[in-house]
Scaffold this motif. Structure first.
Motif, mmCIF file in Angstrom:
data_model
loop_
_atom_site.group_PDB
_atom_site.id
_atom_site.type_symbol
_atom_site.label_atom_id
_atom_site.label_comp_id
_atom_site.label_asym_id
_atom_site.label_seq_id
_atom_site.Cartn_x
_atom_site.Cartn_y
_atom_site.Cartn_z
ATOM 1 N N LEU A 103 21.140 0.913 15.048
ATOM 2 C CA LEU A 103 20.295 -0.228 14.739
ATOM 3 C C LEU A 103 18.934 0.248 14.242
ATOM 4 N N ALA A 104 18.271 -0.614 13.505
ATOM 5 C CA ALA A 104 16.927 -0.319 13.024
ATOM 6 C C ALA A 104 16.126 -1.605 13.028
ATOM 7 N N GLY A 105 14.822 -1.474 13.134
ATOM 8 C CA GLY A 105 13.940 -2.636 13.144
ATOM 9 C C GLY A 105 12.508 -2.181 13.089
ATOM 10 N N PRO A 106 11.564 -3.099 13.235
ATOM 11 C CA PRO A 106 10.152 -2.731 13.188
ATOM 12 C C PRO A 106 9.821 -1.615 14.181
ATOM 13 N N GLY A 107 9.380 -0.490 13.661
ATOM 14 C CA GLY A 107 9.013 0.632 14.518
ATOM 15 C C GLY A 107 10.167 1.492 14.969
ATOM 16 N N ASP A 108 11.388 1.127 14.597
ATOM 17 C CA ASP A 108 12.577 1.888 14.994
ATOM 18 C C ASP A 108 13.324 2.373 13.758
ATOM 19 N N VAL A 109 13.381 3.687 13.578
ATOM 20 C CA VAL A 109 14.172 4.227 12.477
ATOM 21 C C VAL A 109 15.576 4.505 13.003
ATOM 22 N N PRO A 110 16.602 4.400 12.149
ATOM 23 C CA PRO A 110 17.968 4.625 12.627
ATOM 24 C C PRO A 110 18.188 6.077 13.022
ATOM 25 N N ALA A 111 19.054 6.282 14.009
ATOM 26 C CA ALA A 111 19.375 7.633 14.494
ATOM 27 C C ALA A 111 20.385 8.286 13.563
ATOM 28 N N LEU A 112 19.913 8.595 12.362
ATOM 29 C CA LEU A 112 20.713 9.231 11.318
ATOM 30 C C LEU A 112 19.853 10.308 10.659
ATOM 31 N N PRO A 113 20.472 11.266 9.957
ATOM 32 C CA PRO A 113 19.675 12.314 9.311
ATOM 33 C C PRO A 113 18.562 11.731 8.437
ATOM 34 N N ALA A 114 17.358 12.180 8.656
ATOM 35 C CA ALA A 114 16.198 11.654 7.930
ATOM 36 C C ALA A 114 16.358 11.857 6.429
ATOM 37 N N GLY A 115 16.007 10.832 5.665
ATOM 38 C CA GLY A 115 16.059 10.924 4.215
ATOM 39 C C GLY A 115 17.425 10.685 3.611
ATOM 40 N N SER A 116 18.441 10.476 4.428
ATOM 41 C CA SER A 116 19.785 10.267 3.887
ATOM 42 C C SER A 116 19.940 8.850 3.362
ATOM 43 N N ARG A 117 20.874 8.665 2.451
ATOM 44 C CA ARG A 117 21.133 7.333 1.902
ATOM 45 C C ARG A 117 21.660 6.399 2.986
ATOM 46 N N GLY A 118 22.416 6.959 3.919
ATOM 47 C CA GLY A 118 22.921 6.143 5.010
ATOM 48 C C GLY A 118 21.796 5.618 5.886
ATOM 49 N N ALA A 119 20.802 6.469 6.169
ATOM 50 C CA ALA A 119 19.668 6.039 6.979
ATOM 51 C C ALA A 119 18.892 4.939 6.266
ATOM 52 N N ALA A 120 18.694 5.085 4.961
ATOM 53 C CA ALA A 120 17.972 4.065 4.198
ATOM 54 C C ALA A 120 18.733 2.741 4.196
ATOM 55 N N PRO A 136 30.298 18.807 13.338
ATOM 56 C CA PRO A 136 29.189 18.200 14.080
ATOM 57 C C PRO A 136 27.956 17.938 13.219
ATOM 58 N N GLU A 137 27.886 18.580 12.037
ATOM 59 C CA GLU A 137 26.758 18.374 11.136
ATOM 60 C C GLU A 137 26.998 17.220 10.161
ATOM 61 N N VAL A 138 28.151 16.554 10.296
ATOM 62 C CA VAL A 138 28.485 15.440 9.401
ATOM 63 C C VAL A 138 28.678 14.179 10.233
ATOM 64 N N LEU A 139 28.102 13.109 9.770
ATOM 65 C CA LEU A 139 28.280 11.815 10.412
ATOM 66 C C LEU A 139 28.420 10.773 9.313
ATOM 67 N N TRP A 156 30.410 2.793 2.723
ATOM 68 C CA TRP A 156 30.621 4.009 3.517
ATOM 69 C C TRP A 156 29.681 5.093 3.012
ATOM 70 N N TYR A 157 28.820 5.586 3.900
ATOM 71 C CA TYR A 157 27.904 6.675 3.570
ATOM 72 C C TYR A 157 28.277 7.907 4.377
ATOM 73 N N ARG A 158 28.204 9.054 3.718
ATOM 74 C CA ARG A 158 28.396 10.326 4.408
ATOM 75 C C ARG A 158 27.017 10.964 4.568
ATOM 76 N N THR A 159 26.660 11.303 5.789
ATOM 77 C CA THR A 159 25.379 11.968 6.023
ATOM 78 C C THR A 159 25.647 13.383 6.514
ATOM 79 N N GLU A 160 24.763 14.267 6.145
ATOM 80 C CA GLU A 160 24.923 15.670 6.526
ATOM 81 C C GLU A 160 23.579 16.197 7.002
ATOM 82 N N GLY A 161 23.588 16.965 8.057
ATOM 83 C CA GLY A 161 22.363 17.517 8.608
ATOM 84 C C GLY A 161 22.223 17.149 10.070
ATOM 85 N N ARG A 162 21.108 17.502 10.629
ATOM 86 C CA ARG A 162 20.884 17.254 12.047
ATOM 87 C C ARG A 162 20.750 15.764 12.301
#
Length: 280
Positions: A103-120, A136-139, A156-162
């Motif tokens: 989930l994401a909202g005011p003041g909360d960024v999603p728990a996904l790799p920063a800068g990824s298209r999925g996070a956006a 483990p590096e792919v979500l 469907w977004y593929r994210t890679e990274g921490r």
């Protein structure tokens, strides 16, 4: 293929309660063999809409080698894709659950790799379903977008990274945060002169909205502690909604909006707890 941009300006109501919460649990129950494919398809159509289609965001990395490109897809394809990427993912109480709520909202960024298209995409839409991978590096993350009143597009977004670790809350901790939020919100809504006369019976107004937030149901066997957390989150979300739709609502945003973080924390904690309890 051009990826549709997620809907912007997600309403607070959609941030406080998203059907993705319930859909995540139905999908998880199916992955663990507790439901038939027909059961999970029926649940998705009841929870989110009668028609669903899948689009793979190839710009973020296509794990399916273009299999779904250029042709109509359905929930059956989405289930097949989820099954494929989770087939070799580790399954234990200490591992990331096969599916999860983000989930994401005011003041909360999603728990996904920063800068990824999925996070956006989740930041714009407010909610998504994470899908584990053997690496483990792919979500992966599925983000819904309502195209009209009957069609839900899942991208469907593929994210890679921490992947940022989820804030570690036990159900008891999350419940305590919600209790504190409930007391604050109730104090606001019941303050003399705060709301117009038509909202001076908050229990009735909140009860009506709780019916909205609480429908439809959860799969059989959800941990009672998780179900209780989600029910409490529904009540707090309803209080926030009633308060913000009053004439005084906009002026109360600095005091009301922080309460939404407790709602999101409760929901992600509840889903995570419910999924891990399946393995105990």
């Amino acid at each position: 293929m051009t990826t549709p941009r997620p809907a912007l300006g997600t309403s607070l109501r959609e941030q406080l309660w998203s059907p993705v919460q319930n859909s995540t649990l139905w999908l998880g129950w199916w992955l663990h063999g507790l439901l038939s494919a027909d059961d999970v398809i029926d649940a998705f159509t009841e929870v989110q809409g009668p028609a669903h289609t899948l689009l793979v965001d190839v710009a973020s990395g296509d794990p399916f080698d273009g299999e779904f490109a250029g042709r109509p897809t359905s929930l059956v394809d989405m289930l097949r894709a989820v099954r494929a990427v989770t087939a070799d993912a580790p399954v234990s109480v200490s591992d990331r659950p096969l599916v999860g709520l983000v989930l994401a909202g005011p003041g909360d960024v999603p728990a996904l790799p920063a800068g990824s298209r999925g996070a956006a995409a989740v930041a714009a839409a407010g909610a998504g379903i994470t899908v584990a991978d053997a690496d483990p590096e792919v979500l992966h993350v599925l983000v819904p977008q309502l195209l009209d009143r009957s069609i839900v597009l899942w991208t469907w977004y593929r994210t890679e990274g921490r992947v940022p670790a989820l804030a570690v809350y036990s159900p008891g901790d999350a419940d305590r945060l919600l209790t504190e939020a409930t007391e604050q919100a109730a104090g606001l809504i019941e303050s003399d002169g705060l709301l117009p006369a038509r909202h001076r019976a908050p229990r009735m107004a909140v009860g009506a909205l709780s019916d909205y937030f609480g429908l439809p149901g959860l799969p059989v066997g959800v941990s009672p502690r998780a179900a209780k957390l989600m029910a409490r989150a529904d009540v707090v979300a309803s209080i926030i909604e009633v308060t913000r739709t009053s004439e005084a609502g906009a002026s109360l945003d600095p005091r009301i909006l922080p309460l939404s973080r407790a709602v999101r924390t409760a929901r992600t904690t509840a889903v995570d707890h419910a999924m891990r309890e399946l393995l105990r």
